[in-house]
Design a protein around this motif. Sequence first.
Motif, short mmCIF file in Angstrom:
data_model
loop_
_atom_site.label_atom_id
_atom_site.label_comp_id
_atom_site.label_asym_id
_atom_site.label_seq_id
_atom_site.Cartn_x
_atom_site.Cartn_y
_atom_site.Cartn_z
N PHE A 130 0.84 -1.20 0.00
CA PHE A 130 0.00 0.00 0.00
C PHE A 130 0.87 1.25 0.00
N CYS A 131 1.87 1.28 0.86
CA CYS A 131 2.74 2.46 0.95
C CYS A 131 3.51 2.66 -0.35
N MET A 132 3.95 1.59 -0.95
CA MET A 132 4.65 1.70 -2.23
C MET A 132 3.73 2.29 -3.30
N ALA A 133 2.48 1.84 -3.31
CA ALA A 133 1.51 2.35 -4.27
C ALA A 133 1.25 3.84 -4.05
N VAL A 134 1.16 4.25 -2.79
CA VAL A 134 0.94 5.66 -2.46
C VAL A 134 2.10 6.50 -2.99
N LYS A 135 3.30 6.03 -2.83
CA LYS A 135 4.48 6.76 -3.33
C LYS A 135 4.42 6.92 -4.84
N HIS A 136 4.03 5.84 -5.53
CA HIS A 136 3.92 5.91 -6.98
C HIS A 136 2.85 6.90 -7.42
N ILE A 137 1.73 6.91 -6.74
CA ILE A 137 0.64 7.82 -7.10
C ILE A 137 1.05 9.26 -6.87
N LEU A 138 1.69 9.54 -5.73
CA LEU A 138 2.14 10.90 -5.43
C LEU A 138 3.19 11.37 -6.43
N ALA A 139 3.95 10.41 -6.96
CA ALA A 139 4.98 10.78 -7.94
C ALA A 139 4.41 10.88 -9.35
N GLY A 140 3.12 10.63 -9.49
CA GLY A 140 2.46 10.74 -10.78
C GLY A 140 2.66 9.55 -11.66
N ARG A 141 2.97 8.41 -11.06
CA ARG A 141 3.17 7.19 -11.86
C ARG A 141 2.00 6.22 -11.69
#
Length: 380
Positions: free
Chosen positions: A369-380
Amino acid sequence: MIYFDNAATTFPKPPCVVKAVNEALLRYGANPGRSGHDLSLQTAQKVFECRERVGKLFHCQPEQVIFTKNCTESINAAIKGIVRPGDHVIISDLEHNAVYRVVESLRRQGIIQYDVAPVFADDQKTLWHFEHLLRSNTRLIACTHGSNVFGFCVPIEQIGLMARRRGIFMLVDAAQTAGLLDYDLRRMPIDYLCMPGHKGLYGPAGTGILIVNTEHLPDPLCEGGTGSLSMEPTMPDFLPDRLESGTVNTSGIIGLSAGVGFVLQNTPKKLYLHEMQLCDYLYQKLCGIRGVTLYSDRPCLGRNLPLIALNLKNINPETAAEALNRHHIAVRAGFHCAALAHQKMGTDRYGTIRVSLGAFNHKNEADAFCMAVKHILAGR
């Protein structure tokens, strides 16, 4: 799919629940309490076994257990069956619409008046505000035990003791706490306990429970056949028949019985501890991600539920939830049917993302979940 939407409906269900529902459809298809043949009697026994298990979990008698289709119906049945014209009701500012809309509807009809008491981190301050709103015609306090949006717990025992000393009825919405927090209705000052079967009790959807823990029986919300006193023109004056008209959801109740059995076997204490440990782990990891807004302090045993409300910087909550879904993660976003709670916390413009944990979640899912959040915040 990583399922972090357990505050809406727990999933997956324990294997024993799946087995029980299948068995119910194959073996217990008769109408319980309506006939004298073996299939009807066997089905009735299975329904009664569920009442017994619920009674064991909440420390009440089986006949106090009323089956409904969900927690909302339980709340409606209790509130509308208790209040009278001219009564006053107090609710909290964390209430789900299952409570809020009921009292607001009754107010608009000119039947009751109600006030909203604020909930604080300081239990004594919360209690003072409830007590300050009491009137001579206050008949009922209807209060959630735990916010479905932010996971805050409410001091229901202290509020209930205050209500009981004044002869006021206490209704508790246990939608988020039944199966997680311990309830002993032999000592707890709760008159009406409302809960869903499909959340912390791990039963199927379409099941709910109202436990009547007082001699004051609500007027029936629905009237009809009960299989008892069938020649009388009015509903029976005893439980559970008085509040259970028509055929119950037999297969759902048999599945619910297995779900309650799962909770009894694992104990609410162990389930709560597991979920809170995971919640704390996830919360701390989210604290280290720039762009994540969290709406509560670090989860604390006895003060919080295994639920995290958050938002991602400059991303609408529903857009973020859609992005998480593309990462195969299920959460809920928006307003969570709880207008008062969002107004309280200042999230009434866009809502929040809700991450809610269950018995079958684990740390690897929190990491993903945290990895996905990082990707979303980075626009990926």
